[in-house]
Design a protein around this motif. Structure first.
Motif, short mmCIF file in Angstrom:
data_model
loop_
_atom_site.label_atom_id
_atom_site.label_comp_id
_atom_site.label_asym_id
_atom_site.label_seq_id
_atom_site.Cartn_x
_atom_site.Cartn_y
_atom_site.Cartn_z
N HIS A 437 -111.72 -14.73 -15.89
CA HIS A 437 -112.81 -13.88 -16.41
C HIS A 437 -113.42 -15.15 -17.21
CE1 HIS A 437 -111.46 -9.59 -16.10
NE2 HIS A 437 -111.40 -10.29 -15.01
N LYS A 438 -113.16 -16.28 -16.81
CA LYS A 438 -113.86 -17.35 -17.61
C LYS A 438 -114.22 -18.61 -16.69
CE LYS A 438 -112.86 -20.47 -21.93
NZ LYS A 438 -112.19 -20.74 -22.93
N ARG A 449 -110.75 -30.62 -6.56
CA ARG A 449 -111.81 -29.98 -7.55
C ARG A 449 -111.39 -28.28 -7.57
NH1 ARG A 449 -116.22 -32.04 -9.85
NH2 ARG A 449 -116.11 -33.58 -8.15
N ILE A 450 -111.16 -27.84 -8.74
CA ILE A 450 -110.78 -26.45 -8.76
C ILE A 450 -112.07 -25.88 -9.71
CG2 ILE A 450 -109.23 -24.72 -9.70
CD1 ILE A 450 -107.90 -28.33 -9.44
N MET A 451 -112.64 -24.75 -8.89
CA MET A 451 -113.69 -24.10 -9.58
C MET A 451 -113.50 -22.56 -9.80
SD MET A 451 -117.04 -25.91 -7.67
CE MET A 451 -118.22 -25.38 -9.15
N VAL A 452 -113.18 -22.22 -11.19
CA VAL A 452 -112.79 -20.87 -11.11
C VAL A 452 -114.00 -20.05 -11.93
CG1 VAL A 452 -111.34 -19.42 -12.79
CG2 VAL A 452 -110.41 -21.64 -12.00
N GLU A 453 -114.40 -19.25 -11.24
CA GLU A 453 -115.62 -18.23 -11.55
C GLU A 453 -115.25 -17.35 -12.67
OE1 GLU A 453 -118.82 -17.96 -12.06
OE2 GLU A 453 -118.78 -18.62 -9.99
N GLY A 454 -116.33 -16.94 -13.58
CA GLY A 454 -116.07 -16.11 -14.47
C GLY A 454 -115.77 -14.65 -13.97
N THR A 455 -116.71 -13.71 -14.08
CA THR A 455 -116.56 -12.47 -13.84
C THR A 455 -118.14 -11.99 -13.36
OG1 THR A 455 -116.31 -9.81 -14.28
CG2 THR A 455 -116.55 -11.54 -16.06
N THR A 456 -118.16 -11.85 -12.14
CA THR A 456 -119.84 -11.39 -11.64
C THR A 456 -119.91 -9.79 -12.09
OG1 THR A 456 -119.20 -12.94 -9.63
CG2 THR A 456 -121.17 -11.54 -9.55
N GLY A 457 -118.96 -9.40 -12.25
CA GLY A 457 -119.21 -7.72 -12.62
C GLY A 457 -119.22 -7.69 -14.21
N GLY A 458 -119.11 -8.70 -15.22
CA GLY A 458 -118.83 -8.69 -16.43
C GLY A 458 -117.61 -8.04 -16.75
N ASN A 467 -114.19 -2.35 -23.70
CA ASN A 467 -114.08 -2.62 -25.02
C ASN A 467 -115.16 -3.40 -25.50
OD1 ASN A 467 -111.83 -0.67 -25.45
ND2 ASN A 467 -110.35 -2.64 -24.86
N ARG A 468 -115.25 -4.42 -24.68
CA ARG A 468 -116.56 -5.41 -24.94
C ARG A 468 -117.80 -5.07 -25.17
NH1 ARG A 468 -115.53 -11.14 -24.50
NH2 ARG A 468 -117.63 -11.39 -24.88
N LEU A 469 -118.02 -3.69 -24.10
CA LEU A 469 -119.28 -3.31 -24.11
C LEU A 469 -119.38 -2.33 -25.40
CD1 LEU A 469 -121.83 -2.26 -22.58
CD2 LEU A 469 -120.54 -0.57 -21.16
N ALA A 470 -118.52 -1.63 -25.81
CA ALA A 470 -118.24 -0.66 -26.84
C ALA A 470 -118.72 -1.45 -28.10
CB ALA A 470 -117.15 -0.03 -26.84
N ASP A 471 -118.21 -2.59 -28.23
CA ASP A 471 -118.21 -3.60 -29.29
C ASP A 471 -119.82 -4.33 -29.40
OD1 ASP A 471 -115.65 -3.20 -30.15
OD2 ASP A 471 -114.99 -4.78 -29.24
N GLY A 472 -120.59 -3.95 -28.28
CA GLY A 472 -121.80 -4.65 -28.32
C GLY A 472 -121.85 -5.87 -27.91
N ALA A 473 -120.71 -6.51 -27.36
CA ALA A 473 -120.81 -7.86 -26.90
C ALA A 473 -120.17 -8.09 -25.35
CB ALA A 473 -119.77 -8.73 -27.87
N PRO A 474 -121.11 -7.54 -24.54
CA PRO A 474 -120.42 -7.46 -23.34
C PRO A 474 -120.44 -9.01 -22.58
CG PRO A 474 -122.84 -6.95 -23.18
CD PRO A 474 -122.14 -6.98 -24.56
N LEU A 475 -119.38 -9.07 -21.76
CA LEU A 475 -119.31 -10.30 -20.77
C LEU A 475 -120.45 -10.37 -20.11
CD1 LEU A 475 -115.61 -10.31 -20.09
CD2 LEU A 475 -116.19 -11.65 -21.57
N PRO A 476 -120.82 -11.75 -19.95
CA PRO A 476 -122.04 -12.05 -19.02
C PRO A 476 -121.47 -11.85 -17.68
CG PRO A 476 -121.13 -14.03 -20.00
CD PRO A 476 -120.31 -13.03 -20.78
N GLY A 503 -126.79 -12.14 -18.80
CA GLY A 503 -126.25 -11.25 -20.00
C GLY A 503 -125.86 -9.91 -19.59
N GLY A 504 -124.96 -9.33 -20.41
CA GLY A 504 -124.28 -7.94 -19.92
C GLY A 504 -125.34 -7.03 -20.18
N LEU A 505 -124.73 -5.95 -20.14
CA LEU A 505 -125.67 -4.59 -20.16
C LEU A 505 -126.45 -4.46 -21.54
CD1 LEU A 505 -126.36 -2.08 -18.95
CD2 LEU A 505 -124.51 -0.88 -19.76
#
Length: 551
Positions: A437-438, A449-458, A467-476, A503-505
């Protein structure tokens, strides 16, 4: 005293008498303040007066207005602690280019658009060709005029400030000379650090804080989600169109053209990962596929969260994407999930299986563990050994393919967890993964070369994501567009990539950043040779794809 005892020798540099030292200190105590008053402080004051006057002049300097096709553009050149080239696209955002290091910024503001001229331009290939041939010269002339305006106003402001403060010719001339030295130094720094290649690596940042889909927090969660989804589609479509247009602007000495700005002889692959049941992830995927002419989508797993049959309806989006969809299982996806993904028409890779898609050869390995309660931690200890064992199976599949297709080796290896990758080093130019997720990009000494994607679904429907959404800081939401050479010596090689972040929700920020790879960024592959201690060292020779350039 014994004759065998030597007297201590005199020092090579005789010690000054104490009274001489006191006299020296007294001399400087009298002279230093006088020196500072007569030489240091006056020049410090001159620099301050020149800086303040020039700053006012630069701020009041007019821009250079010009037409680039149907766009009326105002160009300005001024000092800045954030140097580079910046194209403002109000109210959507801006595109920036890190072209130099000297403290000078070149800004271009789109003031108006001639809609009728734009329509004629789109309908006329001749006008489009003429625009490509003349746009660079037009923009260059506008920058030169803007620099001249700023320089004249800056000098005028500095001289006027010196006249007001000093009321004398000598100090006024010194103020002008001081500013001239600074301007020449800044210009020389810009010329020495200027990188024309940076114009091919735009970074888009947009913030639509007043967009209609940033809805009130009083609405229920379902209404907020649907409102954001409709807005997300609009913003991604608009932003990606503007970004693609900006990336396609002609570069000095560059005659390439195409929707990516890299030429038409490229294959575009979209890398997504860790959707975790979030429909926004597929919304983003659909928009990027359409806007950037994507040839294939690669999904490195964790599409679901619990791997149950009840989540099958979410997977129905795969069949409607419209381009080949290659998938490997994540640790949140069950074997039942894998079968459901295959039933949607996706190409499922597991146990080192290979496939050819859009002119590229891909090999994949599903995650060997099933831990739906996990949150994407990196494997350690025995868990990493499990991952390494699975990657040995993948490496064997790659070697089998390469032995049978010496002229067309595997271009990309797909895994979910980027742990225990040692068996893949030096055997494949590019490894795509997710799980953490990073986002990260690393180049191993073996050339892989190693390319690690973040999270396409946040992070989607997981405890961490909620939890991140509830805290007002959703993952992008994140995804990456990969551009590979289609034919010739660059066939199968990774030429560039665009990192897309939304940006997240409830947020409306979009960032797209391009990285173009040079030959130095693609070293030859070299399979590490295990040493007696169990570690490994790189060797210049290898089997299969080891002699191929890295992608």
């Amino acid at each position: 005293m014994s004759p065998w005892i030597r007297r201590p020798s005199r020092p090579l540099v005789p010690r000054l008498p104490e009274r001489w030292g006191a006299a020296w200190r007294g001399f400087w105590a009298r002279r230093a303040p006088r020196f500072a008053r007569r030489h240091v402080l006056p020049w410090f004051g001159i620099l301050v007066v020149a800086g303040v006057g020039a700053a006012i002049g630069f701020a009041l300097a007019p821009g250079s207005s010009t037409y680039v096709g149907p766009l009326q553009t105002e160009v300005r050149v001024r000092p800045s602690l954030s140097p580079g080239v910046e194209v403002d696209l109000p109210p959507v955002g801006k595109v920036t280019f890190d072209t130099h290091r000297a403290p000078i910024i070149v800004t271009a503001n789109i003031e108006s658009v001639d809609v009728d001229a734009a329509a004629r331009l789109v309908r006329s290939p001749q006008q489009l060709l003429a625009l490509e041939l003349t746009a660079a010269d037009t923009v260059r002339s506008a920058v030169v005029r803007a620099a001249a305006y700023s320089l004249a106003c800056g000098f005028g402001g500095a001289v006027l400030a010196a006249v007001v403060v000093y009321r004398g010719r000598r100090r006024t001339l010194q103020t002008g000379a001081a500013l001239l030295v600074v301007v020449v130094a800044a210009g020389a720094g810009t010329a020495l650090t200027f990188d024309a290649g940076a114009l091919r690596q735009p970074r888009f940042t947009g913030l639509l804080s007043r967009a209609p889909y940033v809805v009130s927090s009083t609405q229920n969660a379902l209404d907020r989600l649907e409102s954001y989804r409709s807005g997300l589609s609009d913003i991604v479509r608009s932003v990606s169109t503007l970004y693609a247009a900006a990336a396609n602007l002609p570069v000095l000495g560059d005659e390439q053209s195409g929707s990516t700005g890299l030429g038409e002889n490229v294959t575009t692959v979209l890398h997504i990962s860790d959707l975790h049941l979030n429909p926004l992830g597929y919304d983003l995927t659909d928009n990027l596929v359409k806007q950037f002419g994507v040839d294939a989508v690669v999904d490195t797993g964790d599409t679901t969260t619990w791997g149950t049959g009840a989540e099958a309806s979410f997977l129905g989006r795969i069949g409607g994407i419209g381009v080949p969809y290659v998938w490997v299982r994540g640790n949140h996806d069950s074997t039942d999930t894998q079968a459901q993904v295959a039933a949607q028409g996706a190409i499922v890779l597991d146990q080192g299986a290979t496939t050819e898609v859009a002119g590229l050869v891909l090999a994949g390995q599903g995650d060997p563990v099933f831990t739906p309660d996990g949150e994407g931690a990196a494997a350690t200890g025995s868990a990493e050994q499990v991952q390494e064992s699975a990657n040995e199976t993948l490496a064997a599949g790659i070697e089998t393919w390469d032995d049978a297709h010496a002229d067309d080796p595997v271009d990309i290896a797909l895994v979910h967890d980027p742990s225990g990758l040692q068996p893949l080093y030096g055997r494949v130019p590019l490894v795509l993964a997710g799980h953490l997720h990073k986002r990260s990009v690393t180049l191993d000494s073996s050339g892989t070369r190693i390319m690690v994607e973040g999270t396409t679904g946040g992070a989607g429907v997981t405890s961490a994501g909620l939890n991140r959404l509830a805290d007002g800081a959703p993952l992008p939401l994140s995804a990456t567009l990969l551009y590979f050479g289609r034919t010739g010596p660059d066939a199968g090689r990774l030429l560039a990539y665009d990192e897309v972040t939304v940006g997240g929700l409830g947020l409306a920020e979009v960032n797209l950043q391009r990285t173009v790879l040079s030959d130095e960024d693609r070293p030859a592959l070299s399979v590490p040779i295990p040493t007696a201690s169990g570690s490994s060292s790189s060797s210049g020779s290898a089997t299969g794809s080891a002699t191929q350039p890295s992608g």
